[in-house]
Design a protein around this motif. Sequence first.
Motif, mmCIF file in Angstrom:
data_model
loop_
_atom_site.group_PDB
_atom_site.id
_atom_site.type_symbol
_atom_site.label_atom_id
_atom_site.label_comp_id
_atom_site.label_asym_id
_atom_site.label_seq_id
_atom_site.Cartn_x
_atom_site.Cartn_y
_atom_site.Cartn_z
ATOM 1 N N ALA A 47 0.834 -1.197 0.000
ATOM 2 C CA ALA A 47 0.000 0.000 0.000
ATOM 3 C C ALA A 47 0.872 1.251 0.000
ATOM 4 N N LEU A 48 0.264 2.368 -0.376
ATOM 5 C CA LEU A 48 0.990 3.602 -0.630
ATOM 6 C C LEU A 48 0.855 4.597 0.521
ATOM 7 N N THR A 49 1.864 5.444 0.664
ATOM 8 C CA THR A 49 1.740 6.666 1.459
ATOM 9 C C THR A 49 1.545 7.817 0.476
ATOM 10 N N CYS A 50 0.561 8.660 0.745
ATOM 11 C CA CYS A 50 0.292 9.807 -0.126
ATOM 12 C C CYS A 50 0.236 11.083 0.698
ATOM 13 N N ARG A 51 0.763 12.156 0.144
ATOM 14 C CA ARG A 51 0.700 13.490 0.738
ATOM 15 C C ARG A 51 0.229 14.456 -0.343
ATOM 16 N N TRP A 52 -0.702 15.359 0.027
ATOM 17 C CA TRP A 52 -1.275 16.238 -0.984
ATOM 18 C C TRP A 52 -1.783 17.522 -0.323
ATOM 19 N N PRO A 53 -2.019 18.584 -1.107
ATOM 20 C CA PRO A 53 -2.436 19.854 -0.515
ATOM 21 C C PRO A 53 -3.853 19.780 0.035
ATOM 22 N N GLU A 54 -4.034 20.385 1.169
ATOM 23 C CA GLU A 54 -5.348 20.396 1.808
ATOM 24 C C GLU A 54 -6.211 21.503 1.217
ATOM 25 N N GLY A 55 -7.442 21.157 0.893
ATOM 26 C CA GLY A 55 -8.411 22.165 0.476
ATOM 27 C C GLY A 55 -8.245 22.686 -0.925
ATOM 28 N N ARG A 56 -7.453 22.003 -1.750
ATOM 29 C CA ARG A 56 -7.292 22.447 -3.129
ATOM 30 C C ARG A 56 -6.882 21.254 -3.984
#
Length: 318
Positions: free
Chosen positions: A32-41
């Motif tokens: 499985a993956l770890t993902c990080r991304w911008p909040e609210g956009r």
Amino acid sequence: MTAVYEPVFEAAGVREAHGVLAGSAALGEAAALTCRWPEGRAPRGFVVFCHGLGSNGREYGPLSRNWARHGYLVIHPTFSDAIDTVARAEPQLGLDPQADNSRWSLQPPVRARMHEILHTPARWLERLAVVGRVMDALPEIFAAVGAPSGPLPGAIAGHSFGAYTAQLLAGAEIDMPGSGPRGFRDPRFSAAILLSAQGRDQQGLRDRSWDGMTGPMLNVTGTLDRGAKGGDWHWKCEPYELAPAGNKYLAVLDGGDHFLGGLTERDPHTHVPAQQEAVRRVTLAFLDAFLGDSRPARDWLGSIRDQVGDCKLMFKHK
């Protein structure tokens, strides 16, 4: 001194999730993956980040979160050479899979076994296959993190063994033992970031390996960086030096070691904040330039001479 880079996209909060697509048929046997991304956009692009030998997809948080904060979805697979995975698969090494094994490189028998893994062609191909499954599963990944379903520009990035994986997917050709020249370029990536990459005469790389690396590429190393077989920083620069001209960049941190000032929370080397900040700025500007299509980012990269913030470096572009 180079002026401070002003990111094109306004900073946002960061969302982070582990175990993304756990058990999904889309990933097959891949972890499985770890993902990080911008909040609210909505993300403006994505990066698949390949970890180094013995590391895992949860690491590289400071760098990954900085990219996410400024508009990018960062996807971290974990490969079978993660030290905890190796500890479970090879109990004869005497490692506790539940313990902190981040200092495995200080144990000679474990280090020797991990270097065998590094130089095993089946492990190279396995990593490439995992990234291929990640790319095939992008619609499911986007849905899992709430990103728009439409196409996004993407970059491949990696550190150390991960930089090897990244440069193959960016177009570097290798000689596979027993089968001759092979290329693995994935056209779904439009740019590549290589952190402490490899040069000739290792893992099938040789003269003209980089002839097909025609897309944008950032190669980062340090004057104290060394390869698995002892190659110095000049060897680490070969992906840049031997690739064709056109949106290619090289940063060599003065005094930077294999972890470039501190890429992971658990690496065994001393962290150098000025180097960490320089890597964050240069890599973000590169993403803004070639995923975000930002002319100011390209101009800033072109303005770098011998220092970024408080970090002295050598910087070249062609």
